[in-house]
Design a protein around this motif. Structure first.
Motif, mmCIF file in Angstrom:
data_model
loop_
_atom_site.group_PDB
_atom_site.id
_atom_site.type_symbol
_atom_site.label_atom_id
_atom_site.label_comp_id
_atom_site.label_asym_id
_atom_site.label_seq_id
_atom_site.Cartn_x
_atom_site.Cartn_y
_atom_site.Cartn_z
ATOM 1 N N TRP A 77 -6.203 -5.792 7.655
ATOM 2 C CA TRP A 77 -5.062 -5.695 8.558
ATOM 3 C C TRP A 77 -4.411 -4.322 8.485
ATOM 4 C CZ3 TRP A 77 -6.617 -10.180 6.351
ATOM 5 C CH2 TRP A 77 -6.729 -11.280 7.203
ATOM 6 N N LEU A 78 -4.450 -3.694 7.311
ATOM 7 C CA LEU A 78 -3.702 -2.454 7.126
ATOM 8 C C LEU A 78 -4.510 -1.201 7.426
ATOM 9 C CD1 LEU A 78 -1.833 -3.424 3.815
ATOM 10 C CD2 LEU A 78 -0.906 -3.383 6.137
ATOM 11 N N LEU A 79 -5.847 -1.262 7.254
ATOM 12 C CA LEU A 79 -6.637 -0.032 7.371
ATOM 13 C C LEU A 79 -7.219 0.170 8.778
ATOM 14 C CD1 LEU A 79 -7.757 2.448 6.042
ATOM 15 C CD2 LEU A 79 -9.569 1.093 5.013
ATOM 16 N N GLU A 80 -7.349 -0.865 9.570
ATOM 17 C CA GLU A 80 -7.831 -0.751 10.953
ATOM 18 C C GLU A 80 -9.214 -0.140 11.038
ATOM 19 O OE1 GLU A 80 -3.321 -0.088 12.759
ATOM 20 O OE2 GLU A 80 -4.857 1.422 13.114
ATOM 21 N N PRO B 211 -6.367 -7.360 2.259
ATOM 22 C CA PRO B 211 -5.262 -6.774 3.046
ATOM 23 C C PRO B 211 -5.701 -5.566 3.867
ATOM 24 C CG PRO B 211 -4.551 -7.225 0.809
ATOM 25 C CD PRO B 211 -6.016 -7.445 0.825
ATOM 26 N N ALA B 212 -6.758 -4.874 3.426
ATOM 27 C CA ALA B 212 -7.226 -3.712 4.186
ATOM 28 C C ALA B 212 -7.706 -4.103 5.572
ATOM 29 C CB ALA B 212 -8.347 -3.003 3.420
ATOM 30 N N LEU C 69 -8.652 6.325 1.122
ATOM 31 C CA LEU C 69 -7.874 5.579 2.111
ATOM 32 C C LEU C 69 -7.251 6.528 3.128
ATOM 33 C CD1 LEU C 69 -6.131 2.945 -0.187
ATOM 34 C CD2 LEU C 69 -7.836 2.488 1.575
ATOM 35 N N PHE C 70 -6.690 7.624 2.627
ATOM 36 C CA PHE C 70 -6.082 8.599 3.535
ATOM 37 C C PHE C 70 -7.145 9.184 4.475
ATOM 38 C CE2 PHE C 70 -3.259 11.681 5.153
ATOM 39 C CZ PHE C 70 -3.943 12.886 5.230
ATOM 40 N N LEU D 68 -8.006 -7.927 -3.388
ATOM 41 C CA LEU D 68 -7.428 -6.592 -3.198
ATOM 42 C C LEU D 68 -7.911 -5.929 -1.912
ATOM 43 C CD1 LEU D 68 -7.520 -5.192 -6.842
ATOM 44 C CD2 LEU D 68 -5.551 -5.991 -5.544
ATOM 45 N N VAL D 69 -9.127 -6.256 -1.498
ATOM 46 C CA VAL D 69 -9.694 -5.612 -0.309
ATOM 47 C C VAL D 69 -9.248 -6.320 0.977
ATOM 48 C CG1 VAL D 69 -11.888 -5.333 0.918
ATOM 49 C CG2 VAL D 69 -11.680 -4.536 -1.394
ATOM 50 N N LEU E 7 -9.021 6.880 -4.927
ATOM 51 C CA LEU E 7 -8.821 5.760 -4.009
ATOM 52 C C LEU E 7 -7.825 6.139 -2.923
ATOM 53 C CD1 LEU E 7 -9.383 2.831 -3.215
ATOM 54 C CD2 LEU E 7 -7.438 2.155 -4.621
ATOM 55 N N GLY E 8 -6.714 6.782 -3.355
ATOM 56 C CA GLY E 8 -5.735 7.242 -2.379
ATOM 57 C C GLY E 8 -6.366 8.212 -1.381
ATOM 58 N N HIS F 214 -8.077 6.768 7.218
ATOM 59 C CA HIS F 214 -7.011 6.653 8.221
ATOM 60 C C HIS F 214 -6.938 7.910 9.081
ATOM 61 C CE1 HIS F 214 -3.066 5.832 9.929
ATOM 62 N NE2 HIS F 214 -2.682 7.037 9.526
#
Lengths: 385, 186
Positions: free
Chosen positions: A150-153, A147-148, A89-90, A144-145, A85-86, A93
């Protein structure tokens, strides 16, 4: 010689003949393009081999994991899930910043990351044998998804949120102890309302999914046509009893009628969108709880289904023509054809016996196809003019 | 990058924290066994599983002793049909624990049972008492696809060891067959 080089050669010859470049310049430009084409071929080959190698490694890893899954300790499984998952996400981004003009790969990783959260929920529930109301897992996924967004763009998050909302609401209406439990689904109310409500909520996110309105329009048109045709021809899908599901029906339809520009295609103006939704539901509003042959109002509703189905097809054609969206014109004509064919077999199906009847039916169908195709082309020509 | 780290921390933290809570329960919560009538089908998303089907999933209020029907009558409040959450009391019966008492949620009476958990009760009044369906939230136990069960699913010797959290639903811990824990691994 590759196709690119063929085109370049033709253009160079044309420029030389037009006096824009000299013969010497033509040769130099040609040599430069030939070098580029060779390196391009190499690059394509390298990329293809790299992708093949990567896919084989990935497939091999997945097989190794699958074969040893049962023997892996639960902490190893959870740790592996967390690391992946990390990584997703990385990657989403990093690729988004590294390749800003080619966002597809970053969006793919964002989508993968969103889906991987659901895999984590399924993993924990499997490891610890947890059982709960089916919608609960989906609501946790959504929580859980979200917030992504706003945070993942990334826009792919909106697709994940939409999927979670539709899945959660659909499971929720099937739970007997839910506040929105729907006793029946055999009418278009919730089939329309749930995607519309999800689409409206997703449109509020900072990065909505651009194609969603088009897909929603496709779904709404499809559902509208299917339900109207089935009710009109077979008097099935006629149960309007929603139970507590009316809450969702009201919310979804209310949002779409209030702000159609947020959920329905750009090609449909506000009036078209509202008429389409209201007209689709009109027969069920007249039929009531369910269709009964002896009730006059129910028969009026049935007749309304016949008329509304054709009318909505024409409405979509008009909307598509006005906005220059060929896809809606084409879909409108497909709906028109479906309506004509279904009505024909509905009224005359019992009399179609023997070769002559079938031949005449085939001829009529061909004529209808020809007439509709002519009308479709005339629609495009009129708009082009 | 900070935003991504925050997002990853949130998502991983919640899932791993949830798993950690259950690890803590496994390590510390008291456990007892209840008898089953299992079925062994397959779930597309999560794999092969046992449908646990606890033996006390269907009970007659008269079997709960002299106060059984009275306690259900109190919960039903004069109605002929019942559908509500309930406190479920378990008492020892040999090596296992069986349902021996039912109370309304919020009823402070803790007598008559060793362990009290939460369930959902549905049922109808009959001349002899109440015919009840008790949902203990113990539906499935996941098995590795290639795992060989030590007995047939319809054998009567299947039991489930559950973790007990006071006044909350029971959680599956381990399968038992013929008095021995079934070691699944992972």
């Amino acid at each position: 010689m590759s196709r690119d080089l063929t085109v370049v050669e033709r253009h160079l010859a044309h420029w030389r003949d037009a006096g824009l470049i000299t013969d010497e310049q033509r040769r130099e430009l040609w040599a430069s393009s030939e070098k580029l084409a060779r390196s391009g071929v190499n690059s394509v080959l390298r990329t293809a081999l790299a992708l093949l190698g990567g896919a084989l490694v990935l497939a091999g890893l997945m097989l190794v994991i699958a074969e040893n899954w049962d023997a892996m300790h639960r902490m190893v499984k959870l740790g592996g899930w967390a690391v992946l998952l990390g990584g997703f996400l990385f990657a989403a981004h990093h690729l988004g910043h590294r390749l800003p003009h080619r966002p597809a790969l970053a969006e793919a990783f964002a989508l993968l990351a969103g889906g991987w959260v659901l895999a984590g929920i399924a993993l924990v529930s499997q490891i610890y044998h947890l059982d709960s109301r089916p919608p609960n897992g989906i609501w946790l996924w959504l929580a859980l998804v979200l917030p992504a967004a706003w945070l993942l763009e990334r826009r792919a998050t909106a697709a994940v949120v939409f999927t979670a909302l539709v899945a959660g609401l659909t499971l929720e209406i099937q739970e007997p102890r839910s506040i929105v439990y729907a006793t029946r689904m055999a009418s278009p109310w919730l089939w329309l309302a749930i995607p519309l409500l999800a689409g409206f909520l997703v449109s509020l996110l900072p990065r909505p999914w651009p194609s969603l309105r088009g897909w929603l329009g496709l779904w709404i048109l499809g559902i509208s046509q299917v339900f109207l045709l089935v009710l009109g021809a077979f008097q099935e899908l006629d149960h309007s009893g929603l139970g507590r599901g009316w809450i969702l029906a009201a919310a979804g339809l209310g949002a779409a009628l209030a702000v159609p520009g947020r959920v329905l295609p750009e090609a449909w103006d506000g009036l078209t969108s509202r008429i389409l939704l209201a007209a689709t539901l009109l027969p069920w509003a007249l039929v009531g709880a369910r269709y009964e042959r002896a009730v006059i109002l129910d028969n009026v509703g049935l007749g309304a289904a016949w008329v509304v189905q054709i009318a909505l097809a024409l409405l979509i054609i008009r909307a598509g023509a006005k906005s220059g969206a060929a896809v809606w014109v084409n879909l409108g004509y497909v709906a028109l054809l479906a309506g004509i064919v279904v009505r024909y077999f509905d009224f005359f199906g019992d009399f179609l016996e023997g070769g002559l009847a079938l031949t005449l039916t085939g001829a009529l169908l061909l004529f209808v196809l020809y007439a509709l195709e002519r009308a479709r082309r005339r629609t495009f020509d009129t708009e082009a003019a | 990058m900070k935003k991504i780290a925050l997002l990853a921390a949130l998502q991983i933290g919640v899932i791993v924290g949830w798993a950690g809570y259950h690890e803590g329960l496994r390590a510390n919560a008291p456990t007892f066994r209840i008898p089953l009538q299992p079925v062994d089908p397959y779930d597309v998303l999560r794999g092969r599983y046992f449908t646990l089907n606890p033996l006390d999933g269907r009970i007659d209020s008269a079997a709960l002793g002299p106060t059984g029907t009275a306690s259900v009558d109190a919960m039903a409040d004069g109605q002929q049909h019942l559908a509500r959450p309930a406190r479920v009391g378990f008492c020892p019966a040999g090596d296992v624990f069986r349902v021996c008492a039912l109370r309304a949620v919020g009823d402070p009476d803790h007598g008559g049972a060793t362990y009290w958990a939460r369930g959902y009760l549905t049922g109808s009044r009959t001349p002899g008492g109440w015919q009840l369906s008790l949902d203990l939230h113990l539906d499935r136990f996941f098995l590795p696809n290639r795992f060989q069960l030590p007995g047939r699913e319809r054998d009567p010797a299947w039991e489930l060891e559950v973790s007990h959290r006071p006044e909350q639903p029971l959680l599956p811990r381990r399968l038992w067959f013929e008095g021995r824990a079934v070691e699944i691994g992972g």
